[in-house]
Design an enzyme around this catalytic site. Structure first.
Site, PDB file in Angstrom:
ATOM      1  N   HIS A   1       2.795  -8.191 -29.706  1.00 20.91           N
ATOM      2  CA  HIS A   1       1.440  -8.756 -29.581  1.00 20.91           C
ATOM      3  C   HIS A   1       0.396  -7.652 -29.419  1.00 20.91           C
ATOM      4  O   HIS A   1      -0.774  -7.856 -29.736  1.00 20.91           O
ATOM      5  CB  HIS A   1       1.346  -9.654 -28.342  1.00 20.91           C
ATOM      6  CG  HIS A   1       2.397 -10.717 -28.293  1.00 20.91           C
ATOM      7  ND1 HIS A   1       2.436 -11.775 -29.166  1.00 20.91           N
ATOM      8  CD2 HIS A   1       3.475 -10.870 -27.481  1.00 20.91           C
ATOM      9  CE1 HIS A   1       3.478 -12.538 -28.874  1.00 20.91           C
ATOM     10  NE2 HIS A   1       4.128 -12.013 -27.860  1.00 20.91           N
TER      11      HIS A   1
ATOM     12  N   HIS B   1      -3.158  -2.126 -22.202  1.00 22.19           N
ATOM     13  CA  HIS B   1      -2.918  -2.525 -23.591  1.00 22.19           C
ATOM     14  C   HIS B   1      -4.278  -2.706 -24.240  1.00 22.19           C
ATOM     15  O   HIS B   1      -5.310  -2.647 -23.558  1.00 22.19           O
ATOM     16  CB  HIS B   1      -2.101  -3.829 -23.643  1.00 22.19           C
ATOM     17  CG  HIS B   1      -2.828  -4.973 -23.046  1.00 22.19           C
ATOM     18  ND1 HIS B   1      -2.744  -5.300 -21.676  1.00 22.19           N
ATOM     19  CD2 HIS B   1      -3.720  -5.837 -23.585  1.00 22.19           C
ATOM     20  CE1 HIS B   1      -3.532  -6.323 -21.438  1.00 22.19           C
ATOM     21  NE2 HIS B   1      -4.144  -6.657 -22.568  1.00 22.19           N
TER      22      HIS B   1
ATOM     23  N   HIS C   1      -6.717  -4.626 -27.613  1.00 20.19           N
ATOM     24  CA  HIS C   1      -6.940  -5.660 -28.633  1.00 20.19           C
ATOM     25  C   HIS C   1      -7.859  -5.013 -29.652  1.00 20.19           C
ATOM     26  O   HIS C   1      -8.749  -4.225 -29.266  1.00 20.19           O
ATOM     27  CB  HIS C   1      -7.596  -6.894 -28.015  1.00 20.19           C
ATOM     28  CG  HIS C   1      -6.837  -7.459 -26.840  1.00 20.19           C
ATOM     29  ND1 HIS C   1      -5.935  -8.487 -26.950  1.00 20.19           N
ATOM     30  CD2 HIS C   1      -6.830  -7.089 -25.524  1.00 20.19           C
ATOM     31  CE1 HIS C   1      -5.428  -8.758 -25.751  1.00 20.19           C
ATOM     32  NE2 HIS C   1      -5.944  -7.905 -24.874  1.00 20.19           N
TER      33      HIS C   1
ATOM     34  N   HIS D   1      -7.581  -3.057 -21.857  1.00 20.25           N
ATOM     35  CA  HIS D   1      -7.382  -3.742 -20.575  1.00 20.25           C
ATOM     36  C   HIS D   1      -6.399  -2.962 -19.708  1.00 20.25           C
ATOM     37  O   HIS D   1      -5.281  -2.687 -20.148  1.00 20.25           O
ATOM     38  CB  HIS D   1      -6.816  -5.149 -20.823  1.00 20.25           C
ATOM     39  CG  HIS D   1      -7.811  -6.056 -21.481  1.00 20.25           C
ATOM     40  ND1 HIS D   1      -7.437  -7.164 -22.221  1.00 20.25           N
ATOM     41  CD2 HIS D   1      -9.165  -6.028 -21.531  1.00 20.25           C
ATOM     42  CE1 HIS D   1      -8.515  -7.785 -22.685  1.00 20.25           C
ATOM     43  NE2 HIS D   1      -9.584  -7.103 -22.272  1.00 20.25           N
TER      44      HIS D   1
ATOM     45  N   THR E   1      -5.722 -13.535 -21.229  1.00 17.68           N
ATOM     46  CA  THR E   1      -6.147 -13.972 -22.574  1.00 17.68           C
ATOM     47  C   THR E   1      -4.936 -14.186 -23.478  1.00 17.68           C
ATOM     48  O   THR E   1      -5.086 -14.350 -24.690  1.00 17.68           O
ATOM     49  CB  THR E   1      -7.086 -12.944 -23.237  1.00 17.68           C
ATOM     50  OG1 THR E   1      -6.322 -11.757 -23.518  1.00 17.68           O
ATOM     51  CG2 THR E   1      -8.274 -12.609 -22.353  1.00 17.68           C
ATOM     52  N   THR E   2      -3.746 -14.165 -22.880  1.00 15.87           N
ATOM     53  CA  THR E   2      -2.522 -14.469 -23.629  1.00 15.87           C
ATOM     54  C   THR E   2      -1.733 -15.505 -22.830  1.00 15.87           C
ATOM     55  O   THR E   2      -1.880 -15.590 -21.604  1.00 15.87           O
ATOM     56  CB  THR E   2      -1.632 -13.210 -23.763  1.00 15.87           C
ATOM     57  OG1 THR E   2      -1.377 -12.696 -22.447  1.00 15.87           O
ATOM     58  CG2 THR E   2      -2.286 -12.148 -24.607  1.00 15.87           C
TER      59      THR E   2
HETATM   60  N1  6CC Z   1       3.185  -9.821 -23.527  1.00 16.97           N
HETATM   61  C1  6CC Z   1       1.864  -9.608 -23.359  1.00 16.97           C
HETATM   62  N2  6CC Z   1       1.218  -9.694 -22.190  1.00 16.97           N
HETATM   63  C2  6CC Z   1      -0.110  -9.439 -22.337  1.00 16.97           C
HETATM   64  C3  6CC Z   1      -0.991  -9.516 -21.176  1.00 16.97           C
HETATM   65  C4  6CC Z   1      -0.439  -9.549 -19.883  1.00 16.97           C
HETATM   66  C5  6CC Z   1      -1.304  -9.629 -18.789  1.00 16.97           C
HETATM   67  C6  6CC Z   1      -2.690  -9.678 -18.990  1.00 16.97           C
HETATM   68 CL1  6CC Z   1      -3.748  -9.767 -17.619  1.00 16.97          CL
HETATM   69  C7  6CC Z   1      -3.213  -9.658 -20.297  1.00 16.97           C
HETATM   70  S1  6CC Z   1      -4.936  -9.706 -20.595  1.00 16.97           S
HETATM   71  N3  6CC Z   1      -5.201  -9.658 -22.158  1.00 16.97           N
HETATM   72  O1  6CC Z   1      -5.466 -10.942 -20.036  1.00 16.97           O
HETATM   73  O2  6CC Z   1      -5.466  -8.485 -19.976  1.00 16.97           O
HETATM   74  C8  6CC Z   1      -2.359  -9.575 -21.385  1.00 16.97           C
HETATM   75  C9  6CC Z   1      -0.503  -9.154 -23.611  1.00 16.97           C
HETATM   76  S2  6CC Z   1       0.834  -9.207 -24.656  1.00 16.97           S
HETATM   77 ZN    ZN Z   2      -5.653  -7.898 -22.900  1.00 21.93          ZN
END
Ligand code: 6CC
Ligand code: ZN
Length: 264
Positions: free
Chosen positions: A71, A98, A100, A123, A207-208
């Protein structure tokens, strides 16, 4: 039939129900305090408690494990760095970062500022430090997770990101890991610290999926700059699966509802 996994809209193939796009995400994803949102800056309210953050262990140079989880690209941060202050009720421990992104340089962020979207959004995900006592582990509090969100715009080349950009080709396939060769610190990835005093704050969700409504969001005003080649390296080297480039891994904007967005 194998349980359909969640995916982004550009992965949904009309031919067969390979995966569930954002409109079909389950768990808390259809609730009403979701993320991301557009931040209408004129409607934000100043909150004098939104003081500057204190970063600990953000200056420690690490050789991080980086993974393609199907992802996004996720850097595992090894529990060494924490944040406090910044209007947060507790200290939070950095777990992973990570990003986006999109190949369209004004489409790749999840949040938007006055309708403007950026090339990418980074993030840094933190978990609330609880006291030793078990009952402090309230897992469902609205601020169990603190995400620091940084917009990324196309501009000058950012040497500090090159160690991450360089390893993307090693993790093209989903569910692959690698280790970054050069060690960099989290602080080197961020805008200069004096620029981090200005940020937005609201309560929302992952957001996931499962889209848990347990995230206290911080969206910094000062963007990070990468050059176009560095930004495009993410879409050009990473794949969701055998034949689809990982790009546009962004959730559609969610209604703000009655929520107030604060600014420091
Ligand atoms: N397996 C995956 N987990 C995420 C993830 C996990 C925790 C969080 Cl807090 C988030 S986000 N986009 O809200 O910051 C994304 C992405 S892909
Ligand atoms: Zn994120």
């Amino acid at each position: 039939r194998a349980e359909s996994h969640w995916c982004y809209q550009n992965q949904v193939k009309p031919s067969n129900c390979t995966c569930l796009g954002p409109d079909l995400w389950g768990d808390s994803c259809q609730m009403d305090h979701q993320s991301p949102i557009n931040i209408a800056t004129a409607k934000t309210e100043v909150d004098l408690n939104l003081r500057p953050f204190s970063f600990s262990g953000y200056d420690k140079k690490q050789k991080w494990t980086v993974q393609n989880n199907g992802h996004t690209v996720m850097v595992l941060l090894g529990d060494e760095a924490t944040i406090a202050e910044g209007g947060l009720a507790a200290r939070y421990r950095a777990k992973q970062l990570h990003l986006h992104w999109s190949e369209v340089l004004d489409w790749g962020s999840e949040h938007s500022l006055d309708g403007d979207r950026f090339a990418m959004e980074m993030h840094i995900v933190h978990e609330k430090e609880t006291g030793t006592s078990r009952n402090a582990k309230a897992q469902d509090s609205k601020d169990e997770i603190a995400v620091l969100a940084f917009m990324v715009e196309a501009g000058a080349r950012n040497e500090n990101f090159q160690p991450l950009v360089d390893v993307l080709s090693n993790i093209s396939r989903p569910n692959t890991n690698t280790t970054m060769r050069n060690s960099i610190s989290l602080l080197e990835l961020l805008p200069k610290q004096e620029k981090l005093r200005r940020y937005f704050r609201y309560l929302g969700s992952l957001t996931t999926p499962g889209c848990d409504e347990t995230v206290v969001w911080t969206v910094f005003q000062e963007p990070i700059q990468l050059d176009k080649d560095q930004i495009l390296a993410f879409s050009n080297n990473l794949y969701y699966d055998d034949n689809q480039k990982m790009t546009d891994n962004i959730r559609p904007l969610q209604p703000r509802g009655q929520r107030v967005v604060y600014r420091s």
